[in-house]
Scaffold this motif. Structure first.
Motif, short mmCIF file in Angstrom:
data_model
loop_
_atom_site.label_atom_id
_atom_site.label_comp_id
_atom_site.label_asym_id
_atom_site.label_seq_id
_atom_site.Cartn_x
_atom_site.Cartn_y
_atom_site.Cartn_z
N ILE A 1 -35.73 41.16 -21.21
CA ILE A 1 -34.58 40.27 -20.98
C ILE A 1 -34.39 39.26 -22.11
O ILE A 1 -33.40 38.54 -22.14
CB ILE A 1 -34.73 39.51 -19.64
CG1 ILE A 1 -35.97 38.62 -19.65
CG2 ILE A 1 -34.77 40.48 -18.48
CD1 ILE A 1 -36.07 37.71 -18.44
N LEU A 2 -35.33 39.21 -23.04
CA LEU A 2 -35.22 38.31 -24.19
C LEU A 2 -34.59 39.07 -25.35
O LEU A 2 -34.98 40.19 -25.67
CB LEU A 2 -36.60 37.80 -24.61
CG LEU A 2 -36.60 36.76 -25.75
CD1 LEU A 2 -36.09 35.42 -25.24
CD2 LEU A 2 -38.00 36.61 -26.34
N CYS B 1 -33.10 32.78 -29.95
CA CYS B 1 -33.17 33.82 -28.93
C CYS B 1 -32.28 33.44 -27.75
O CYS B 1 -31.73 32.35 -27.70
CB CYS B 1 -34.61 34.03 -28.46
SG CYS B 1 -35.30 32.59 -27.59
N ASN C 1 -32.04 34.14 -23.25
CA ASN C 1 -32.54 34.71 -22.02
C ASN C 1 -31.38 35.40 -21.31
O ASN C 1 -30.49 34.75 -20.77
CB ASN C 1 -33.14 33.61 -21.13
CG ASN C 1 -33.58 34.12 -19.77
OD1 ASN C 1 -33.60 35.32 -19.52
ND2 ASN C 1 -33.93 33.19 -18.89
N THR C 2 -31.38 36.74 -21.31
CA THR C 2 -30.28 37.49 -20.68
C THR C 2 -30.54 37.78 -19.21
O THR C 2 -29.72 38.43 -18.56
CB THR C 2 -30.04 38.82 -21.42
OG1 THR C 2 -31.19 39.68 -21.24
CG2 THR C 2 -29.81 38.59 -22.91
N LEU D 1 -37.04 31.53 -17.89
CA LEU D 1 -38.05 32.28 -18.64
C LEU D 1 -39.00 31.32 -19.34
O LEU D 1 -38.58 30.43 -20.07
CB LEU D 1 -37.37 33.19 -19.67
CG LEU D 1 -38.25 34.10 -20.51
CD1 LEU D 1 -39.02 35.09 -19.63
CD2 LEU D 1 -37.39 34.85 -21.52
N ARG D 2 -40.29 31.52 -19.10
CA ARG D 2 -41.31 30.72 -19.78
C ARG D 2 -42.17 31.68 -20.62
O ARG D 2 -42.70 32.66 -20.10
CB ARG D 2 -42.19 29.98 -18.76
CG ARG D 2 -43.22 29.06 -19.41
CD ARG D 2 -44.17 28.51 -18.36
NE ARG D 2 -43.47 27.69 -17.38
CZ ARG D 2 -43.30 26.37 -17.50
NH1 ARG D 2 -43.81 25.73 -18.56
NH2 ARG D 2 -42.66 25.69 -16.56
N THR E 1 -41.71 27.27 -27.27
CA THR E 1 -40.26 27.42 -27.22
C THR E 1 -39.61 26.07 -26.99
O THR E 1 -40.19 25.17 -26.40
CB THR E 1 -39.83 28.39 -26.09
OG1 THR E 1 -40.16 27.80 -24.82
CG2 THR E 1 -40.54 29.72 -26.22
N ILE F 1 -36.65 28.51 -20.60
CA ILE F 1 -35.32 28.93 -21.06
C ILE F 1 -34.48 29.31 -19.85
O ILE F 1 -34.80 30.28 -19.14
CB ILE F 1 -35.44 30.13 -22.02
CG1 ILE F 1 -36.45 29.83 -23.14
CG2 ILE F 1 -34.08 30.48 -22.61
CD1 ILE F 1 -36.76 31.01 -24.02
N PRO G 1 -31.46 30.89 -17.48
CA PRO G 1 -30.73 32.17 -17.56
C PRO G 1 -29.45 32.04 -18.39
O PRO G 1 -28.71 31.06 -18.24
CB PRO G 1 -30.42 32.49 -16.10
CG PRO G 1 -31.42 31.71 -15.32
CD PRO G 1 -31.68 30.46 -16.10
N LEU H 1 -42.95 38.50 -20.66
CA LEU H 1 -41.90 39.51 -20.65
C LEU H 1 -42.45 40.80 -20.04
O LEU H 1 -43.59 41.19 -20.31
CB LEU H 1 -41.40 39.78 -22.08
CG LEU H 1 -40.77 38.59 -22.80
CD1 LEU H 1 -40.56 38.92 -24.27
CD2 LEU H 1 -39.43 38.22 -22.15
N ARG I 1 -42.66 43.51 -27.68
CA ARG I 1 -42.50 42.05 -27.63
C ARG I 1 -43.38 41.37 -28.69
O ARG I 1 -44.00 40.36 -28.46
CB ARG I 1 -42.83 41.53 -26.24
CG ARG I 1 -44.12 42.05 -25.62
CD ARG I 1 -44.26 41.58 -24.17
NE ARG I 1 -45.30 42.31 -23.45
CZ ARG I 1 -46.55 41.94 -23.33
NH1 ARG I 1 -46.96 40.81 -23.90
NH2 ARG I 1 -47.41 42.66 -22.65
#
Length: 267
Positions: free
Chosen positions: A163-164, A188, A190-191, A196-197, A211, A216, A218, A250, A257
């Motif tokens: 998803i990244l 980057c 987050n899709t 997201l961590r 980060t 991060i 969504p 991820l 990744r």
């Protein structure tokens, strides 16, 4: 002088400005045009192409690279050797199937164009050099068309890690000093549908990762921040070194990744 010309050429390709100021002087447009479109060798025609241009129509910037072929013949009385091909845009790569053509022999040049990030009208020139001159191109062909914006909202992030998505998955530290530290950032997004961590695995003692922001949201952009501390480098490191960072957090295999990091020590 060569380094100055190449600097102007690269700026022209990337920025396409009306004027460029170099070494305190404004470079006239006619000089810029001669760099991007060098004059051809003024001799009788030796290489005859079936077509001088190819129009690929309208494509999306998210489409796969397209390839077209240019057939040609040596209509001269002597053999001709192709020495190199230069394109006016880094989005285009060209190659030829034969290096030397006898009189009357046919050859083929393949031109591949990557539309990613090239929205707009395309007029890419492909210059063919032969052993007739190392300074002037013998002839040229053109790739024409139009690239439309992608309807994929994440198309600007070609590197996919689950998803990244990132704009690139490589980092280069240039002129890293052993008495200081240096930081590089990767943009980057987050899709996914959840925050997201990220953390890092297998990172060396002289490097760190985090980060910004730490979590991060969504659909949001963030920076992957990589720091290298030259003071913690082993004494055995004298020139260039590299290492990998495997992202944790991820749901994908480690090889998908991984960020590759390279660094060059300053002298």
């Amino acid at each position: 002088m060569k380094s100055f010309v190449w600097t102007i050429y690269l700026l022209l390709v990337i920025l396409t400005p009306v004027q460029i100021i170099a070494q305190g002087k404004v470079v006239p447009e006619n000089i810029l045009d001669s760099i991007a479109n060098p004059p051809l060798l003024q001799k009788e025609t030796v290489l005859q192409f079936e077509r001088q241009s190819f129009h690929f129509g309208k494509i999306s910037e998210s489409d796969a690279p397209i390839t077209c072929s240019f057939s040609f013949s040596n209509i001269g009385v002597k053999p001709v050797r192709l020495t190199k091909i230069v394109t006016s845009c880094g989005c285009t790569v060209a190659s030829f199937d034969k290096q030397t053509l006898q009189s009357g022999e046919k050859g083929m040049i393949d031109v591949a164009f990557n539309p990613r990030g090239k929205v707009g009208t395309i007029d890419t020139q492909v210059f063919i050099y032969t052993d007739l001159s190392s300074q002037w191109a013998t002839t040229k062909v053109a790739l024409l068309g139009e690239v439309l914006p992608s309807d994929n909202e994440w198309s600007r992030y070609p590197c996919i890690m689950g998803i990244l998505r990132l704009k690139r998955n490589t980092v280069f530290f240039n002129s890293l000093a052993k008495k200081s530290s240096s930081v590089e950032r990767l943009v980057c997004v987050n899709t996914g549908k959840k925050p997201l961590r990220l953390s890092a695995l297998m990172i060396p003692v002289y490097a760190s990762f985090h980060t910004e922001p730490e979590v991060i949201p969504p659909g949001s952009e963030a920076d992957l921040v990589i720091k290298v501390d030259g003071r913690k480098l082993p004494e055995t490191v004298k020139d260039m070194f590299k290492f990998s960072i495997i992202l944790e957090g991820l749901d994908t295999k480690p090889s998908d990744r991984t960020i590759q990091v390279k660094a060059m020590l300053s002298r």
